[in-house]
Design an enzyme around this catalytic site. Structure first.
Site, PDB file in Angstrom:
ATOM      1  N   HIS A 125       0.847  -1.200   0.000  1.00  0.00           N
ATOM      2  CA  HIS A 125       0.000   0.000   0.000  1.00  0.00           C
ATOM      3  C   HIS A 125       0.878   1.243   0.000  1.00  0.00           C
ATOM      4  CE1 HIS A 125       0.138   1.452   4.279  1.00  0.00           C
ATOM      5  NE2 HIS A 125       0.286   0.181   4.597  1.00  0.00           N
ATOM      6  N   ASP A 129       3.809  -5.456   3.477  1.00  0.00           N
ATOM      7  CA  ASP A 129       3.495  -4.268   4.268  1.00  0.00           C
ATOM      8  C   ASP A 129       4.486  -4.200   5.430  1.00  0.00           C
ATOM      9  OD1 ASP A 129       2.400  -2.177   5.667  1.00  0.00           O
ATOM     10  OD2 ASP A 129       0.356  -2.956   5.665  1.00  0.00           O
ATOM     11  N   HIS A 167       2.983   5.294  11.959  1.00  0.00           N
ATOM     12  CA  HIS A 167       1.897   6.242  12.225  1.00  0.00           C
ATOM     13  C   HIS A 167       2.375   7.424  13.059  1.00  0.00           C
ATOM     14  CE1 HIS A 167      -1.038   2.579  11.770  1.00  0.00           C
ATOM     15  NE2 HIS A 167      -0.454   2.938  10.630  1.00  0.00           N
ATOM     16  N   ASP A 227       6.021   2.051   6.800  1.00  0.00           N
ATOM     17  CA  ASP A 227       4.596   1.729   6.649  1.00  0.00           C
ATOM     18  C   ASP A 227       3.944   2.667   5.631  1.00  0.00           C
ATOM     19  OD1 ASP A 227       2.081   0.682   7.014  1.00  0.00           O
ATOM     20  OD2 ASP A 227       1.757   1.634   8.957  1.00  0.00           O
ATOM     21  N   GLU A 232      -5.165   2.173   2.320  1.00  0.00           N
ATOM     22  CA  GLU A 232      -5.133   1.056   3.264  1.00  0.00           C
ATOM     23  C   GLU A 232      -5.386   1.555   4.671  1.00  0.00           C
ATOM     24  OE1 GLU A 232      -3.103  -1.739   6.154  1.00  0.00           O
ATOM     25  OE2 GLU A 232      -2.760   0.385   5.761  1.00  0.00           O
ATOM     26  N   GLU A 233      -4.789   2.713   4.998  1.00  0.00           N
ATOM     27  CA  GLU A 233      -4.904   3.258   6.349  1.00  0.00           C
ATOM     28  C   GLU A 233      -6.304   3.764   6.668  1.00  0.00           C
ATOM     29  OE1 GLU A 233      -2.616   2.673   8.290  1.00  0.00           O
ATOM     30  OE2 GLU A 233      -0.633   2.879   7.380  1.00  0.00           O
TER      31      GLU A 233
END
Length: 389
Positions: free
Chosen positions: A195, A274, A352, A212, A246-247
């Site tokens: 992603h 991922d 994140h 990520d 995706e998030e």
């Protein structure tokens, strides 16, 4: 029950559908964001859970608290067709790897040079959040790189059999699909994916997303380049997917899987990459093989690929419900697997956040990432030339 426990954390001013209250905070237009925090979205928190309506604000809070979910607002029917039930009920079987003479020469051409260059540029965008202007710009940049690799790496004879297209989404950041047409059974499809989007716990904050999933994005791009330079023309069609959103609850992969399900496309195997770069200090370097919410037979095949072609071992690990885009394909009934940089508990703790960067620690390792490019190449060649017949 886990969801209900988390909801009081959200703040209290306005009635919510759960009997709790919710605060609405205006996001504004920083960095060109287009996000209505009051908009209602339908999410699913588990196979045995009924879908529930939440606001975008509640979605953000759930994500910040590590709760995994599908946002099924636009894909309510995913996996509900007779076709999906049929393929889901058919136990897939896979061969033992037997294409070493084709795989190993390609592995020798893999390099960290391209991934280092591409990831430096890819993480320079303030955020790749799917509803942001920089998220759209990063997707267009990635598309340009994939097309450039296609033009520079594929021979004249291979070029006509490759298509690079955008799968368009209403939020503006599109999924990218690069397809190498199969020469014998083109309707049989092997998918290798990552992603492209990133997020901070609060979407309007910086999110370079190096691991990520910038790492997975450039990992499979390097595998794609090496395959093209090897003049790879598989019997089955091999597709590389770079998913948007995706998030946001696996939105991009759900949209693509839904379309493939509607068209009764035959996906014989799907593999998600991922987070591929992190080696926690003091731990053994290894490949995390996810064993929950994946296809058992394809997972065993993936283990064999690691043992045969990689220089590091695998470790079995779990990541929970809807933890990455493989889950969308599993929901549609297709065999899917997921590999990650380590056991789940040893994976990158900076994701994140603004610190998900290449230079934050020596634990970010491009040589480790290269092992996953090997796995992607092996997956493509072994299954690209496999026939179930």
């Amino acid at each position: 029950m886990k969801f209900l426990i988390l909801l009081p954390f959200l703040g209290i001013t306005q009635a919510s559908p759960f009997g709790y209250q919710q605060t609405q905070v205006p996001l504004g237009s920083k960095d060109g964001f287009s996000l209505d925090l009051e908009a209602q979205r339908l999410i699913q928190l588990g196979d045995s859970h009924s879908p529930v309506w939440v606001s975008e604000r509640e979605k953000i809070d759930l994500k910040a608290n590590g709760v995994k979910f599908f946002d099924i607002t636009d894909a309510v029917e995913l996996g509900s067709s007779a076709y999906a039930r049929l393929i889901g009920e058919t136990k897939a079987s896979f061969p033992s790897p037997n294409a070493t003479d084709k795989v190993k020469p390609v592995l020798k051409t893999l390099s960290t040079k391209g991934p280092k260059k591409n990831l430096k540029e890819f993480t320079s965008f303030t955020t790749r959040y799917y509803r942001s202007k920089t998220g759209q710009k990063s997707q267009q940049w990635l598309l340009s790189q994939i097309r450039e690799v296609t033009e520079s790496s594929a021979s004249r004879s291979l070029q006509p059999h490759i298509n690079v297209n955008e799968f368009k989404h209403s939020w503006g950041q599109n999924t990218i699909i690069a397809r190498i047409e199969g020469c014998v059974d083109p309707d049989d499809i092997v998918i290798i994916s990552a992603h492209q989007d990133s997020t901070n716990m609060w979407p309007f904050l910086p999110a370079p997303g190096a691991d990520d999933d910038g790492s997975g994005t450039v990992t499979i791009l390097e595998a794609y380049r090496a395959l093209l330079e090897a003049n790879f023309r598989p019997k089955n069609s091999v597709e590389f997917h770079w998913y948007s959103a995706e998030e946001g609850g696996l939105l991009g992969s759900q949209a693509v899987a839904s379309e493939y399900e509607k068209q009764h496309k035959k996906v014989i195997a799907m593999s998600q990459f991922d987070m591929t770069a992190w080696v926690k200090r003091g731990t053994r370097e290894e490949v995390g093989i996810i064993t929950d919410y994946t296809d058992e037979g394809l997972t065993e095949f993936n283990k064999k690929l690691v043992e045969l072609y990689l220089d590091i071992p695998y470790v079995e690990t779990k990541c929970g419900y809807a933890c990455s885009d493989h889950a969308s394909w599993r929901k549609a009934g297709y065999p899917s697997v997921f590999t990650i940089e380590s056991s789940f508990e040893n994976s990158n703790h900076y994701i994140h956040s603004a610190n998900d960067r290449i230079d934050i620690s020596d634990e970010f390792n491009f040589d480790h990432m290269l092992e996953f490019s090997k796995l992607a190449v092996a997956f493509a060649i072994e299954l690209g030339d496999w026939s179930e017949k």
